[in-house]
Design a protein around this motif. Structure first.
Motif, PDB file in Angstrom:
ATOM      1  N   VAL A 107      69.784  15.597  46.155  1.00  0.00           N
ATOM      2  CA  VAL A 107      69.899  16.826  46.963  1.00  0.00           C
ATOM      3  C   VAL A 107      71.349  17.277  47.077  1.00  0.00           C
ATOM      4  O   VAL A 107      71.636  18.473  47.176  1.00  0.00           O
ATOM      5  CB  VAL A 107      69.286  16.636  48.372  1.00  0.00           C
ATOM      6  CG1 VAL A 107      70.023  15.568  49.180  1.00  0.00           C
ATOM      7  CG2 VAL A 107      69.302  17.959  49.156  1.00  0.00           C
ATOM      8  N   LEU A 108      72.288  16.330  47.050  1.00  0.00           N
ATOM      9  CA  LEU A 108      73.708  16.675  47.216  1.00  0.00           C
ATOM     10  C   LEU A 108      74.284  17.318  45.951  1.00  0.00           C
ATOM     11  O   LEU A 108      75.302  18.000  46.011  1.00  0.00           O
ATOM     12  CB  LEU A 108      74.517  15.430  47.570  1.00  0.00           C
ATOM     13  CG  LEU A 108      74.084  14.698  48.842  1.00  0.00           C
ATOM     14  CD1 LEU A 108      74.904  13.425  49.035  1.00  0.00           C
ATOM     15  CD2 LEU A 108      74.220  15.606  50.065  1.00  0.00           C
ATOM     16  N   HIS A 109      73.630  17.103  44.813  1.00  0.00           N
ATOM     17  CA  HIS A 109      74.146  17.636  43.537  1.00  0.00           C
ATOM     18  C   HIS A 109      73.343  18.826  43.036  1.00  0.00           C
ATOM     19  O   HIS A 109      73.914  19.803  42.569  1.00  0.00           O
ATOM     20  CB  HIS A 109      74.149  16.526  42.482  1.00  0.00           C
ATOM     21  CG  HIS A 109      75.037  15.379  42.848  1.00  0.00           C
ATOM     22  ND1 HIS A 109      76.305  15.246  42.369  1.00  0.00           N
ATOM     23  CD2 HIS A 109      74.856  14.350  43.700  1.00  0.00           C
ATOM     24  CE1 HIS A 109      76.864  14.172  42.895  1.00  0.00           C
ATOM     25  NE2 HIS A 109      76.008  13.608  43.705  1.00  0.00           N
ATOM     26  N   TYR A 110      72.012  18.751  43.143  1.00  0.00           N
ATOM     27  CA  TYR A 110      71.172  19.728  42.465  1.00  0.00           C
ATOM     28  C   TYR A 110      70.309  20.564  43.401  1.00  0.00           C
ATOM     29  O   TYR A 110      69.396  21.235  42.953  1.00  0.00           O
ATOM     30  CB  TYR A 110      70.298  19.002  41.425  1.00  0.00           C
ATOM     31  CG  TYR A 110      71.106  18.179  40.443  1.00  0.00           C
ATOM     32  CD1 TYR A 110      72.212  18.739  39.802  1.00  0.00           C
ATOM     33  CD2 TYR A 110      70.786  16.859  40.165  1.00  0.00           C
ATOM     34  CE1 TYR A 110      72.965  17.997  38.914  1.00  0.00           C
ATOM     35  CE2 TYR A 110      71.535  16.118  39.262  1.00  0.00           C
ATOM     36  CZ  TYR A 110      72.633  16.684  38.646  1.00  0.00           C
ATOM     37  OH  TYR A 110      73.376  15.954  37.761  1.00  0.00           O
ATOM     38  N   ALA A 111      70.593  20.503  44.705  1.00  0.00           N
ATOM     39  CA  ALA A 111      69.898  21.380  45.660  1.00  0.00           C
ATOM     40  C   ALA A 111      68.391  21.178  45.676  1.00  0.00           C
ATOM     41  O   ALA A 111      67.633  22.143  45.773  1.00  0.00           O
ATOM     42  CB  ALA A 111      70.249  22.846  45.383  1.00  0.00           C
ATOM     43  N   PHE A 112      67.957  19.922  45.586  1.00  0.00           N
ATOM     44  CA  PHE A 112      66.529  19.643  45.781  1.00  0.00           C
ATOM     45  C   PHE A 112      66.235  19.698  47.278  1.00  0.00           C
ATOM     46  O   PHE A 112      66.146  18.670  47.947  1.00  0.00           O
ATOM     47  CB  PHE A 112      66.151  18.276  45.208  1.00  0.00           C
ATOM     48  CG  PHE A 112      66.059  18.249  43.710  1.00  0.00           C
ATOM     49  CD1 PHE A 112      64.979  18.829  43.060  1.00  0.00           C
ATOM     50  CD2 PHE A 112      67.059  17.668  42.943  1.00  0.00           C
ATOM     51  CE1 PHE A 112      64.893  18.806  41.669  1.00  0.00           C
ATOM     52  CE2 PHE A 112      66.976  17.645  41.553  1.00  0.00           C
ATOM     53  CZ  PHE A 112      65.895  18.221  40.914  1.00  0.00           C
ATOM     54  N   THR A 113      66.109  20.894  47.811  1.00  0.00           N
ATOM     55  CA  THR A 113      65.817  21.065  49.231  1.00  0.00           C
ATOM     56  C   THR A 113      65.059  22.352  49.486  1.00  0.00           C
ATOM     57  O   THR A 113      65.344  23.384  48.890  1.00  0.00           O
ATOM     58  CB  THR A 113      67.091  21.028  50.100  1.00  0.00           C
ATOM     59  OG1 THR A 113      66.746  21.402  51.448  1.00  0.00           O
ATOM     60  CG2 THR A 113      68.157  22.001  49.599  1.00  0.00           C
ATOM     61  N   ILE A 193      72.075  10.739  39.031  1.00  0.00           N
ATOM     62  CA  ILE A 193      72.475  12.115  38.728  1.00  0.00           C
ATOM     63  C   ILE A 193      71.962  12.634  37.388  1.00  0.00           C
ATOM     64  O   ILE A 193      72.412  13.669  36.907  1.00  0.00           O
ATOM     65  CB  ILE A 193      74.009  12.300  38.845  1.00  0.00           C
ATOM     66  CG1 ILE A 193      74.750  11.327  37.936  1.00  0.00           C
ATOM     67  CG2 ILE A 193      74.451  12.151  40.290  1.00  0.00           C
ATOM     68  CD1 ILE A 193      76.266  11.562  37.906  1.00  0.00           C
ATOM     69  N   ILE A 195      69.324  14.827  35.570  1.00  0.00           N
ATOM     70  CA  ILE A 195      68.544  15.950  36.113  1.00  0.00           C
ATOM     71  C   ILE A 195      67.080  15.729  35.768  1.00  0.00           C
ATOM     72  O   ILE A 195      66.698  15.811  34.613  1.00  0.00           O
ATOM     73  CB  ILE A 195      69.048  17.285  35.560  1.00  0.00           C
ATOM     74  CG1 ILE A 195      70.516  17.477  35.945  1.00  0.00           C
ATOM     75  CG2 ILE A 195      68.210  18.442  36.097  1.00  0.00           C
ATOM     76  CD1 ILE A 195      71.173  18.656  35.291  1.00  0.00           C
TER      77      ILE A 195
END
Lengths: 407, 407
Positions: A107-113, A193, A195
Motif C-alpha cells: 500500500v505504501l508503494h502502489y496505492a493498494f487502498t 515490492i 507488482i
C-alpha cells in the motif's frame, strides 16, 4: 517483475504465502471478480467470531463545538485481516492503535487502498442509526475488486460496524447535525515490492466524531473551473473510491484556494462537461430554454464520476418529491458553456455539491476562463430552495424524524 | 472537508502542526512548486547530519541463484522525516524495521506516495556504481510536487544514498547481471483524514539484492493489447511515478496472464496509440514504408507515458550509435494498426520494452482484437539485434566496462 511472498507476523498484521486465482473471461473483469466472491475453501467474514479488547485508557470526549473533521478518533478500531490462502480472519475490536507496517508494504508503494465515508447518527430517543450502509458496502467491494484486493460479504461487515458503533456510541454527540464519521478502509499489506495482486490485506474501520459542516447555517462557496488538469477518464478508475483518485486532487484544490475559491470544479474533454466539484458530485437546477420547465441535472455515471451515495439519494428524493411538483430530473452531460448561458439568461436557478460530509453544499459562483458565472443566488442568500429542502429531507431520514427504508 | 493537524510522536515518525504555503500563479503548478523549492526558513536535507545506528542482528546473505525481485531486503534503511513547519530533519540510517503508522495516516487513505527504482552495481574492481541517479532525483521531485508532498535537494539525497549503499555494500552480489535494487519512497504521514496537503512526510529508502531479469538469457514475451481499461490520459498523472498509477494496473495484467500473455499493452484513445507495456516503456523498430529506412520509434512524452530513465538512455544511445549506421530515431505516436500493418508487410523488425528492472525485454507477439501480431522475431530467436545491443551497451556502462558520464 516477478512477484513474491514472505512471512511476517506482528501484533496487527499477518501475511502468508499465497497465490490469487485469476478470473477467466474478458470484459470488465473487476465486475466479475466481485460477483464471483472468494473461492469456497476460504473463510468469509464471520461476525460471530468477533473478539473485543476494550481500551484501558478511555479518551476524554471533546466538546461538540471543538470537533474538527477527521482529526480525533474514538477509543477503538475494528480490524479484519485477510490472506489469499486462508481468507478472512476473525474480526477484532481493539484499542485504537498504530499499524506496524514493513517499509516494503505494497500500500505504501502502489496505492493498494480503497475506502468509504459513512455516518452514524443518534435519533431523539438516543438510538444509533446508519444511513444506507448497503450502498457503501456495494461500492467498497467494487473498488476492492478493481485493484485486486479481496471482496467480502457486505452484510457481515455491516453487522460488525453496528457492533463497533455500539461499543463507541458515547462518542456520537446527542445533537442534530452531529454524527460519527465512519471510515472503512481496505489496504494491501503484502511486504514485497514486486507488482502483483496483494497476498494479504487488512480491512479496518476508524471513527471520528464530527459536527455540522455548516455550524452557523449554509455558506455558499465559490468554485474555480480547472482547465489544466483532468481528474478521470473513461476506462480509468474515477468511478471507484480508490485512494489513487485523491492525492492528485490536492494541488488543483490548493491552486483554486490560492485565488480565493473554496473548491475546484472538474471539467472533462473538449466539450468541457461539468463533472464533479472537488470531491463531491454536482447538481444544477436550470429552467429549460425551450419548455420553461425546471430541471434538476447531474452528470451521468459514465465512469468519470464517483458513484455517490448522497448523489443517489438526491436523485431518488427529487424523482419522488420534485417531479410531482412539475420538475424534470435527468442524469446527462452538461457543458460548462450551457451552464454559463443559462446564468447569462437568468435561467440558472441554483447549483450545489452533494457528498457524505456536507450532504449538500450550495454554490454561489464559478470562475471560468477569467469570467465569473453567477449560480442563481441573490447576494443575501446562502442557499437555494432545492439544496435546503434536500438537506432537510435527508437529515430528517438520517436522524429518524422521518421513517424511511434508508435508515 | 476542513483540514486539520495533530501531534503524534513515535519511534519513526513526527507530525507537527503546520500549514503549507500555496504557490500563486496558474498553469502547471507542480512544475513551479518543484523549481521554487521550500521556503528559505525551512531546513533542507543535510547529509552532514546523518546518524547511523548499525543493526545488531545482521541478516545472512542469500545465494545469488535464490534472489527474487523485491522479496528480501538489506540490513538497514535510510529515512528522513519532514514537517511543513520545520522542513527536513536529520537523515538516519537504522536497522531495517517496521514503520509505526496511525491508522488515519493519509498515505493509507489518499495514496500520498511516490517512488523511484534505481540500481547499484559492483564493477570488476569491486567499486560500487550508481546509474544516472540525477534523473531519478529529478523525477521523484516532479512526482512529489504533483501530489503536494515536499520537494528536496536531489544531490544531497544522492549523497545519502551513496552512504547507505556503502553501509550495505556486502549485499551487492559480485557478479555481472546482479545488482542492488534501490527503492526511494516518499509518503505523506499526517494522521488526519481531512483531504489536504500533508503536513508531514517521510522519505525513506530500502534495498533488495536482485539477479538478472533473464537468468538463462533473453526470453521474448507475448503481450495482450488491453481494450477495456485506460492507464493514463492528457492532464492526468500517468507521467509521474505515483503509487496511484500502479494498483489499477494489476487486474488488466492478471487478465492478460489468465490467457497466457506475460504482460498487457496499454493503448490510448480512439486511434489506439501504443503507449506502454505493463510498467515499461515500449520501443518499435520498423522499416519505413516509403523510404525503406530503419526507424526506432517510441511514444512521445505527452503526459500519458512514464518519463523512463531507461527510455531516455535507449534514445540517447540510439541517436549516438544507430543513427550513424543509417537508422532514424523518433518519439512519435504510433497506432496499433500501423504496427499490425508493418508486421503483415514484413517491415516490423523488432519490438521491446525498456525499464530499470529488465533494461530491455524483447517481445515476440501482441494479441490484438483476436489476432496475433508477430513482432519480427524468428521462432528460434529470443531477441532482436537492437534490444541485444542496447542491453550490452547499457550494462557495459552500469558495470563500468565502458567509461561513461552516466555511471
Amino acid at each position: 517483475m516477478r512477484s513474491s511472498h514472505q512471512f511476517v507476523r506482528n501484533n496487527l498484521l499477518r501475511s502468508h504465502t499465497a497465490a490469487k486465482s485469476l478470473s477467466q473471461s474478458r470484459s470488465a473483469p473487476w465486475q466479475r471478480s466481485y460477483s464471483s466472491k472468494a473461492a469456497p475453501a476460504l473463510s468469509g467474514i464471520d461476525p460471530s467470531k468477533l473478539t473485543i479488547t476494550p481500551t484501558t485508557a478511555p479518551k476524554e470526549l471533546i466538546p461538540n463545538k471543538e470537533l474538527v473533521f477527521g482529526k480525533t478518533f474514538t477509543d477503538h478500531m475494528l480490524s479484519i485481516e485477510w490472506t489469499a490462502s486462508e481468507g478472512w480472519f476473525a474480526p477484532r475490536i481493539t484499542p485504537y492503535q498504530n499499524l506496524s507496517l514493513d517499509p516494503a508494504t505494497c500500500v505504501l508503494h502502489y496505492a493498494f487502498t480503497c475506502f468509504e465515508g459513512m455516518k452514524a447518527y443518534k435519533d431523539k430517543e438516543g438510538r444509533i442509526r446508519l444511513f444506507r450502509p448497503n450502498k457503501n458496502m456495494e461500492r467498497l467491494n467494487q473498488s476492492a475488486a478493481r485493484i485486486a484486493l479481496p471482496t467480502f460479504d457486505g452484510d457481515a461487515f455491516t453487522k460488525l460496524i453496528a457492533e463497533f458503533v455500539k461499543k463507541d456510541g458515547s462518542f456520537i454527540p446527542n445533537e442534530k447535525g452531529y454524527s460519527l464519521y465512519l471510515r472503512p478502509t481496505l489496504i494491501g499489506t503484502q511486504p514485497t515490492i514486486g507488482i502483483a495482486p496483494p497476498g494479504s490485506a487488512l480491512l479496518y474501520l476508524i471513527a471520528s466524531p464530527v459536527g455540522p459542516y455548516y455550524p452557523t447555517g449554509f455558506k455558499a462557496v465559490s468554485l474555480e473551473a480547472t482547465d489544466y488538469a483532468v481528474r478521470a477518464w473513461p476506462g480509468g478508475v474515477g468511478d471507484k473510491k480508490l485512494g489513487a483518485n485523491y492525492a492528485p486532487c490536492v494541488v488543483p484544490q490548493q491552486e483554486a484556494a490560492s485565488r480565493g475559491y473554496q473548491q475546484n470544479l472538474w471539467l472533462f474533454g473538449e466539450e468541457e462537461y461539468v463533472t464533479e466539484v472537488g470531491t463531491m458530485n454536482l447538481f444544477m437546477a436550470i429552467k429549460n430554454k425551450e419548455t420553461g420547465q425546471n430541471e434538476l441535472l447531474t452528470a451521468p455515471l459514465d465512469g468519470t464520476i464517483l458513484r455517490g451515495v448522497t448523489r443517489d439519494s438526491v436523485l431518488a428524493l427529487a424523482r419522488e418529491r420534485l417531479v410531482p411538483e412539475g420538475w424534470a430530473v435527468a442524469e446527462r452531460k452538461v457543458r460548462m458553456t450551457e451552464l454559463a448561458e443559462a446564468s447569462a439568461e437568468g435561467r440558472l436557478i441554483e447549483v450545489f455539491g452533494a457528498g457524505t460530509a456536507a450532504i449538500v453544499s450550495p454554490i454561489r459562483n464559478i470562475s471560468y476562463k477569467g469570467k465569473v458565472v453567477n449560480c442563481g443566488l441573490k447576494d443575501h442568500e446562502e442557499t437555494g430552495e432545492v439544496a435546503l429542502r434536500m438537506k432537510n429531507w435527508i437529515e430528517g431520514i438520517q436522524y429518524g424524524e422521518e421513517e424511511h427504508e434508508w435508515r
